[in-house]
Design an enzyme around this catalytic site. Structure first.
Site, PDB file in Angstrom:
ATOM      1  N   ASP A   1      21.931   6.470 -21.534  1.00 25.80           N
ATOM      2  CA  ASP A   1      23.092   6.219 -22.398  1.00 25.80           C
ATOM      3  C   ASP A   1      24.248   7.133 -22.041  1.00 25.80           C
ATOM      4  O   ASP A   1      25.338   6.988 -22.587  1.00 25.80           O
ATOM      5  CB  ASP A   1      22.707   6.431 -23.869  1.00 25.80           C
ATOM      6  CG  ASP A   1      22.172   5.150 -24.480  1.00 25.80           C
ATOM      7  OD1 ASP A   1      22.279   4.091 -23.842  1.00 25.80           O
ATOM      8  OD2 ASP A   1      21.632   5.212 -25.605  1.00 25.80           O
TER       9      ASP A   1
ATOM     10  N   ASP B   1      15.943  -3.580 -25.515  1.00 21.10           N
ATOM     11  CA  ASP B   1      16.139  -2.187 -25.918  1.00 21.10           C
ATOM     12  C   ASP B   1      14.992  -1.715 -26.820  1.00 21.10           C
ATOM     13  O   ASP B   1      14.224  -2.513 -27.358  1.00 21.10           O
ATOM     14  CB  ASP B   1      17.482  -2.103 -26.664  1.00 21.10           C
ATOM     15  CG  ASP B   1      18.102  -0.721 -26.636  1.00 21.10           C
ATOM     16  OD1 ASP B   1      17.432   0.233 -26.211  1.00 21.10           O
ATOM     17  OD2 ASP B   1      19.274  -0.597 -27.057  1.00 21.10           O
TER      18      ASP B   1
ATOM     19  N   ASP C   1      26.088  -6.928 -26.451  1.00 21.82           N
ATOM     20  CA  ASP C   1      25.115  -5.901 -26.851  1.00 21.82           C
ATOM     21  C   ASP C   1      24.787  -6.009 -28.334  1.00 21.82           C
ATOM     22  O   ASP C   1      25.003  -7.060 -28.968  1.00 21.82           O
ATOM     23  CB  ASP C   1      25.655  -4.513 -26.440  1.00 21.82           C
ATOM     24  CG  ASP C   1      24.553  -3.520 -26.109  1.00 21.82           C
ATOM     25  OD1 ASP C   1      23.963  -2.958 -27.051  1.00 21.82           O
ATOM     26  OD2 ASP C   1      24.252  -3.319 -24.912  1.00 21.82           O
TER      27      ASP C   1
HETATM   28  C1  DGJ Z   1      20.846   2.005 -26.970  1.00 23.10           C
HETATM   29  C2  DGJ Z   1      21.210   1.490 -25.620  1.00 23.10           C
HETATM   30  O1  DGJ Z   1      20.826   2.371 -24.621  1.00 23.10           O
HETATM   31  C3  DGJ Z   1      22.702   1.244 -25.597  1.00 23.10           C
HETATM   32  O2  DGJ Z   1      23.104   0.860 -24.320  1.00 23.10           O
HETATM   33  C4  DGJ Z   1      23.025   0.196 -26.606  1.00 23.10           C
HETATM   34  O3  DGJ Z   1      22.424  -1.010 -26.246  1.00 23.10           O
HETATM   35  C5  DGJ Z   1      22.559   0.648 -27.975  1.00 23.10           C
HETATM   36  N1  DGJ Z   1      21.186   1.041 -27.968  1.00 23.10           N
HETATM   37  C6  DGJ Z   1      22.765  -0.444 -28.988  1.00 23.10           C
HETATM   38  O4  DGJ Z   1      22.226  -0.146 -30.201  1.00 23.10           O
END
Ligand code: DGJ
Length: 729
Positions: free
Chosen positions: A549, A479, A367
């Site tokens: 999230d 993202d 990630d």
């Molecule tokens: C937001 C995403 O939804 C998370 O899963 C993760 O990737 C973070 N950003 C990383 O900054």
């Protein structure tokens, strides 16, 4: 399925699956709406438009016809200003400042199949026999404006798609102030209004309210479809439940600012309008130019919300999602975000991956934090070069190490953003959305790149493609972590500044199209701080999306249940995370976390090296269980049984299309003293077949499981779940 036009009474008659839709060219060229609902074989148009003289407050465009007012005519694509006082579908400003237009029928054509939408995502057909399309050309002769209304009916789905193309065939500049994708009038208002509401980490909670006189609307002005409102609304008959009653769904295939509205006027008619948000929008149409609106997918169900959802699920899974992964089972992944956040190096990653492999996980996802000098969220977005401190031997070396373990390798990007602390921003301070002489508001210390610019889009394509060409990447998480402010572009003239937000979307779609087509063997997952852009537009490019999230199992019940109103399980990323949960600090059982995550695209998001031996054994079992179930979950039909919005219990079932296999899940949040004994009535099984259930010795009739139900075992304590694997005998 089919579309016919009856010359005698000038009626268009559309049949899609089990639904009919009818329109009429009325008087001297108005396009009137006659009917939409349960399939009927014949209609009498004269019964459908009731003429009645109204007081002078509904005016008459034709001085000789006192019973005709657009204020009372159900219409297909209404204007404002020439007797209709409801919200219009479009509005155009002429060079003289006037905003009166008058579109009338000019011509139409009916053809097999479905045309592609220029530059925009949309549902599609694989062969022309699957659908039929009607294009009706409306024209305003005075100014040379044309609007091509397009309707597609699918043979196998109770779905009709609509979009509009504006063409300036005149000699003057026209300014589109409002150009919605559809409008439809119902001559009733006895509906409930349903939509999906939320925030970051609390996406798509179901809201159902009585439709009131006046306007009820949801919208986004955030430059993304948003966590707050999903681009979806439904009208439900007041008696509508999961299984019964009428549901009319409207889903916009678009990822930017939108409006979805229901208006009940004084005659108690209901007008639904949907499309790009007219707020802070305009589009200059110079002579010869065209403007294409996004598509709306309208679904009718005569058997409740459940049937409407299953229509969307199958249509979106098979005729919106594309590419190699559309029909393939999705890998079980582990993502290091909640495991390490920014604090990792190659060894730490490899250690997690080693355990992942032991447990049966198939894909490791690296990630945020692998590039630039990104040790927190304040820098480096835009500089897509591996961080030598964390990964001294390079990203390709790490990818190879992961592959050597027998796992696939996935990588996170946030391509649409730039950090003020980045080489990219230092070199191109004008590449972000901004307005001259105004401060640039940051969110998460980042700015939004201006994707209305071609050079910016090219940069993103090159930067992302360079990595994907040189590193062995099997999966990308795309993202996007903030909404837009100071929406302006350095390259657009003053007259086109309000086009920026939509031009951004067109740029983004082009970038995504180019990258996903160049790397057809990479599985792309969309994300926007979880589900901030969980919309059909994104699904056209990326067949799955990180749902939220919030990884807490209890919160996820509502999020996944709400998301399932429109979107199939195959599109929903769902991970087991550590306890106490990082978002709500709750401790739930590993079993419940697993059972909730299994109801989507399954994965883990915790430091696997910290699991105890017992936990590892449980995780291994979950993984092998999901492997044997995922086909049913990802490609089966979903039936919702108990709603988390209704109380303490949630239940749903996934049934394979041939009804041979099913996976049912029941969740109870809090324990109750001396709790009542309950059975769970399953759904979707074949009442005439017999089934066996893993862990149970009997043979059960499908009818028995659905009409009498299955006993819910005694569960002690909070946060409990039970799942049943069911197979036809
Ligand atoms: C937001 C995403 O939804 C998370 O899963 C993760 O990737 C973070 N950003 C990383 O900054």
């Amino acid at each position: 399925m089919g579309i016919t036009y009856n010359e005698a009474d000038r009626v268009f008659y559309l049949q899609a699956g089990d639904t009919s839709y009818a329109m009429q060219i009325y008087k001297d060229g108005y396009l009137a709406h006659l009917y939409w609902g349960k399939k009927v074989n014949k209609i009498n148009p004269e019964e459908l438009i009731i003429k009645r003289e109204r007081p002078s407050f509904s005016a008459n465009p034709d001085v000789n016809d006192k019973v005709f007012s657009l204020d009372t005519l159900p219409q297909e694509y209404p204007a404002y200003g020439n007797t209709d006082f409801r919200s219009p579908a479009y509005q155009i400003q002429l060079e003289n400042g006037a905003t009166i237009t008058d579109l009338r029928y000019e011509s139409h054509r009916i053809f097999k199949g479905k045309a592609k939408l220029q530059g925009l995502p949309a549902t599609y057909v694989e062969n022309d026999d699957e659908a039929e399309t009607l294009e009706i050309v409306l024209v305003d002769d005075l100014i040379g404006l044309k609007a091509v209304l397009s309707y597609t009916v699918f043979g196998n789905f109770d779905a009709i798609t609509r979009n509009v193309r504006f063409i300036n065939d005149g000699k003057q500049n026209l300014k589109l102030l409002r150009g919605l994708s559809m409008s439809v009038d119902f001559i009733r208002n006895d509906f409930d209004f349903m939509h999906l509401f939320g925030s970051w980490a609390r996406e798509r909670h179901i809201v159902r309210e009585t439709l009131r006189p006046g306007i009820q609307y949801i919208d986004s002005k955030r430059g993304a479809s948003s966590h707050e409102h999903n681009p979806f609304i439904a009208l439900l008959s007041r008696d509508c439940t999961e299984e019964n009653g009428e549901a009319y769904g409207f889903s916009l295939v678009y990822s930017g600012n939108f409006l979805a509205q229901a208006e009940v006027n004084m005659y108690k008619t209901t007008r639904i309008s949907m499309g790009i948000n007219p707020f802070d929008f305009s589009w200059l149409l110079e002579p010869g130019e065209t403007f294409q609106t996004p598509e709306v997918v309208m679904v009718y169900s005569d058997r409740g919300i459940g049937k409407m959802s299953r229509t969307y699920h199958k249509l979106y899974r098979t005729r919106l999602c594309r590419g190699k992964f559309r029909d393939s089972i999705r890998p079980i992944l582990v993502n290091n975000w909640e495991a390490t956040y920014f604090d990792f190096n190659a060894d730490k990653i490899e250690n997690i991956a080693k355990v992942a492999k032991e447990l049966g996980i198939e894909l490791f996802v690296l990630d945020d934090g692998w590039f630039g000098h990104r040790n927190d969220d304040t820098s480096s977005l835009g500089d897509w070069i591996a961080d030598k401190n964390k990964l001294p031997d390079g990203l390709d070396n790490l990818a190879n190490r992961i592959h050597d373990l027998g796992l696939q390798f996935g990588l996170w990007f946030e391509p649409e953003m730039v950090s003020p602390d980045s080489d990219l921003y230092r070199a191109h301070p004008d590449w972000c959305l901004h307005v001259p002489n105004r401060s640039r508001s940051t969110a998460r210390t980042q700015l939004v790149l201006d994707l209305s610019r071609e050079d910016v889009c090219e940069y993103i394509i090159d930067a992302v493609s360079d990595i994907l060409r040189t590193v062995k990447v099997d999966y990308v998480k795309w993202d996007m972590n903030r909404n837009m402010t100071e929406i302006g572009s350095a390259l657009l003239p003053a007259t086109r500044q309000r086009e920026t937000a939509h031009r951004y979307m067109l740029g983004l779609y082009k970038v995504m199209d180019t990258i996903t087509n160049s790397f057809p063997n990479i599985l792309f997952e969309g994300c926007s701080g979880g589900g901030g852009r969980f919309d059909p537009g994104m699904l056209y490019y990326m067949p799955q999306i990180w749902t939220s999230d919030d990884t807490d199992a209890v919160e996820r019940l509502k999020i996944q249940y709400g998301t399932s109103i429109v979107y199939p399980a195959s599109t929903m990323g769902a991970h087991v995370s550590a306890i106490p949960n990082h978002q709500v600090h709750r401790n739930t059982s590993l079993k419940m976390r697993g059972d909730v995550a299994m109801s989507g695209n399954f994965g883990y998001e915790l430091d696997l090296t910290k699991l105890t031996e017992n936990e590892k054994e449980d995780v291994k079992k979950q993984i092998s269980q999901y492997k044997s179930l995922r086909k049913i979950i990802q490609f089966g039909d979903m039936y919702r049984i108990l709603s988390p919005f209704g109380g303490n219990e949630t239940a749903w079932i996934y049934v394979s299309e041939n009804k041979e296999e099913a996976f049912a899940a029941y969740f109870r949040v809090l324990d109750q003293p001396n709790a009542p004994i309950r059975r769970l009535k399953l759904k979707g099984l074949d009442p005439n077949r017999y089934y066996v259930i893993d862990g149970k010795s009997g043979v059960y009739g499908g009818d028995e499981l659905m009409y009498i139900g299955i006993a819910i075992p005694q569960l002690n304590g909070d946060f409990k779940s039970v799942v049943w694997r069911i197979k036809a005998k």
